[in-house]
Design a protein around this motif. Structure first.
Motif, short mmCIF file in Angstrom:
data_model
loop_
_atom_site.label_atom_id
_atom_site.label_comp_id
_atom_site.label_asym_id
_atom_site.label_seq_id
_atom_site.Cartn_x
_atom_site.Cartn_y
_atom_site.Cartn_z
N ASP A 10 50.30 33.97 48.04
CA ASP A 10 50.07 33.58 49.30
C ASP A 10 51.62 33.76 50.13
OD1 ASP A 10 51.86 31.48 48.46
OD2 ASP A 10 50.24 30.03 48.19
N ALA A 11 51.53 33.12 51.25
CA ALA A 11 52.76 33.39 51.93
C ALA A 11 53.96 32.50 51.34
CB ALA A 11 52.43 32.56 53.28
N LYS A 12 53.81 31.60 50.43
CA LYS A 12 54.99 30.98 50.09
C LYS A 12 55.04 31.48 48.80
CE LYS A 12 53.85 26.54 52.11
NZ LYS A 12 53.41 24.95 51.81
N GLY A 13 54.44 32.65 48.11
CA GLY A 13 54.72 33.26 46.85
C GLY A 13 54.21 32.79 45.71
N HIS A 14 53.16 31.84 45.97
CA HIS A 14 52.41 31.32 44.87
C HIS A 14 51.15 32.31 44.45
CE1 HIS A 14 53.88 27.41 46.72
NE2 HIS A 14 54.87 27.61 45.73
N SER A 15 50.46 32.25 43.32
CA SER A 15 49.58 33.11 42.99
C SER A 15 48.28 32.50 43.40
CB SER A 15 49.41 33.37 41.33
OG SER A 15 48.60 34.18 41.03
N ILE A 16 47.25 33.29 43.97
CA ILE A 16 46.20 32.76 44.50
C ILE A 16 45.03 32.83 43.43
CG2 ILE A 16 44.20 33.20 46.27
CD1 ILE A 16 46.38 34.14 47.94
N PHE A 17 44.90 33.92 42.78
CA PHE A 17 43.70 34.06 41.76
C PHE A 17 44.25 34.08 40.48
CE2 PHE A 17 43.03 36.69 45.64
CZ PHE A 17 41.83 36.35 46.10
N GLY A 18 45.47 33.84 40.04
CA GLY A 18 46.29 34.04 38.72
C GLY A 18 46.24 35.50 38.48
N ARG A 19 46.70 35.70 37.47
CA ARG A 19 47.27 37.13 37.16
C ARG A 19 46.52 37.76 35.97
NH1 ARG A 19 51.92 35.91 35.99
NH2 ARG A 19 52.02 36.34 33.65
N ILE A 20 45.76 39.00 36.36
CA ILE A 20 45.38 40.03 35.27
C ILE A 20 46.53 40.46 34.53
CG2 ILE A 20 44.00 41.86 34.71
CD1 ILE A 20 42.39 41.54 37.31
N GLU A 21 46.72 40.32 33.34
CA GLU A 21 47.86 40.98 32.51
C GLU A 21 47.09 41.57 31.42
OE1 GLU A 21 51.65 39.03 30.07
OE2 GLU A 21 51.22 38.33 32.34
N GLN A 22 47.61 42.89 31.05
CA GLN A 22 46.46 43.42 29.91
C GLN A 22 47.42 44.27 29.23
OE1 GLN A 22 43.08 44.35 32.45
NE2 GLN A 22 41.97 43.80 30.46
N GLU A 23 47.40 44.79 28.05
CA GLU A 23 48.11 45.80 27.17
C GLU A 23 46.98 46.56 26.57
OE1 GLU A 23 50.91 46.00 23.36
OE2 GLU A 23 50.41 43.94 24.03
N VAL A 24 47.19 48.01 26.58
CA VAL A 24 46.41 48.79 26.01
C VAL A 24 46.61 48.88 24.62
CG1 VAL A 24 45.73 51.23 26.02
CG2 VAL A 24 46.64 50.25 28.29
N VAL A 25 45.65 48.89 23.87
CA VAL A 25 45.70 48.65 22.53
C VAL A 25 44.82 49.86 21.78
CG1 VAL A 25 46.53 46.42 22.43
CG2 VAL A 25 44.15 46.86 22.08
N PRO A 26 45.06 50.26 20.55
CA PRO A 26 44.12 51.12 19.96
C PRO A 26 42.70 50.23 19.62
CG PRO A 26 46.35 51.27 18.62
CD PRO A 26 46.23 50.00 19.78
N LEU A 27 41.54 51.06 19.75
CA LEU A 27 40.33 50.45 19.42
C LEU A 27 40.28 50.19 18.04
CD1 LEU A 27 37.47 49.62 20.46
CD2 LEU A 27 36.80 52.13 19.94
#
Length: 335
Positions: free
Chosen positions: A318-335
């Motif tokens: 947002d305008a104050k630098g706060h996360s609105i939706f939270g963060r998607i954070e993913q690492e690619v890993v072997p199946l």
């Protein structure tokens, strides 16, 4: 109002989340799951808003909210239809595979039906069977709708928007050409997508939500380095009411259906395809777009698609630098 689904069973446990994403309150007295709330939104919404007020005033038991404990807001959904509202992105990606873009793409939305039975959580790894498949992330905006009748107008469709989320629409780029060549659309090239930890009601977005669009930069990083920051409200050829009406042209949409924007993409002010963030540009919301620009500039792509161990982050502040939706954070890993 902000809602999330903590991991629990197939469909998660619904919680109401504080605006600062620090606390949450169990919503099971109102609805066990987000889908259950959407199925009876007229009755559930005011009760969920009352829970939010009670959470704000400390009059209900609360618990710490941890994004790592979240499933996608809808861990599975009856419908996931992804548009391609940013025609600049479509034009660039088609150019990369030597395909001309028909003029109708500027007037008639492009959309595909994705798999909705097994979404990834926002902090879940991306399981990849083979690096040669060309794994890519796609940072997007999505909305969740209430029931939409067949043949709904854009105005009627817009009135059905209940929640807004972020998406990582994972794509396997090297599988796309052969699938499309069969003339029957995507399937293997589109594995499970992931959504933001929190889904937000449009009113909670304030002035950032107008004209059926989210007018804020969509931030993505790759391995900790800024990759893209295009504004999701700019150059969105088709707004969400138009996309929803397009999806409902020949069928009704049930409550809980998810409609995506497609990869967010902005041109440079001079009309050029765009520059990397490292060069002072707005960057890109997927690797394929950067590879296309590299091909235009140097005759060949340089940036590889995702490899095992690569990490992608997607967020809106947002305008104050706060996360609105939270963060998607993913690492690619072997199946």
């Amino acid at each position: 109002m902000k809602l999330a689904s903590l991991k629990h069973g197939r469909d998660g446990r619904l919680v109401v989340v504080s605006d600062d994403l620090a606390w949450c309150v169990d919503a099971s007295p109102v609805a066990e799951t987000l889908q259950a709330a959407l199925d009876d939104w007229a009755h559930a919404e005011p009760k969920l808003r009352a829970l939010k007020e009670n959470l704000l005033h400390g009059s209900v038991p609360k618990e710490r909210f941890h994004e790592r404990e979240c499933a996608s807001p809808l861990p599975r959904a009856f419908q996931w239809a992804d548009g391609s509202a940013y025609v600049n992105h479509v034009e660039l990606v088609r150019k990369a595979r030597g395909a001309e873009m028909p003029e109708s793409f500027w007037t008639d939305p492009l959309m595909y039906q994705g798999g909705s039975d097994a979404f990834l959580g926002p902090r879940d790894p991306i399981p990849l069977g083979d690096e040669a498949w060309g794994c890519d992330f796609e940072a997007e905006i999505a909305v969740v709708v209430d029931d939409v009748k067949q043949g709904a107008s854009p105005a009627e469709a817009g009135a059905a928007i209940r929640l807004v989320m972020l998406v990582n629409d994972v794509s396997l780029r090297n599988l796309i050409p052969n699938e499309l060549a069969k003339g029957f659309g995507f399937f293997n090239a589109k594995p499970s997508s992931a959504f933001s930890p929190v889904a937000v009601t449009p009113d909670a977005l304030g002035d950032a939500w107008k004209d059926g669009k989210l007018h804020l930069p969509l931030l993505s990083t790759l391995n900790g380095k800024p990759f893209g920051k295009p504004n999701a409200g700019q150059e969105m050829t088709f707004d969400f009411p138009t996309l929803i009406a397009h999806a409902a042209k020949t069928r009704p949409l049930c409550a809980g259906s998810i409609i995506g924007s497609g990869t967010v993409s902005n041109r440079d002010p001079d009309g050029s395809p765009g520059r990397p963030v490292s060069e002072g540009g707005l960057g890109y919301s997927c690797i394929a777009e950067l590879r296309t620009v590299e091909t235009i500039r140097a005759g060949k792509p340089v940036t590889p698609f995702l490899k095992y161990g690569d990490r992608v982050e997607i967020e809106v502040l947002d305008a104050k630098g706060h996360s609105i939706f939270g963060r998607i954070e993913q690492e690619v890993v072997p199946l």
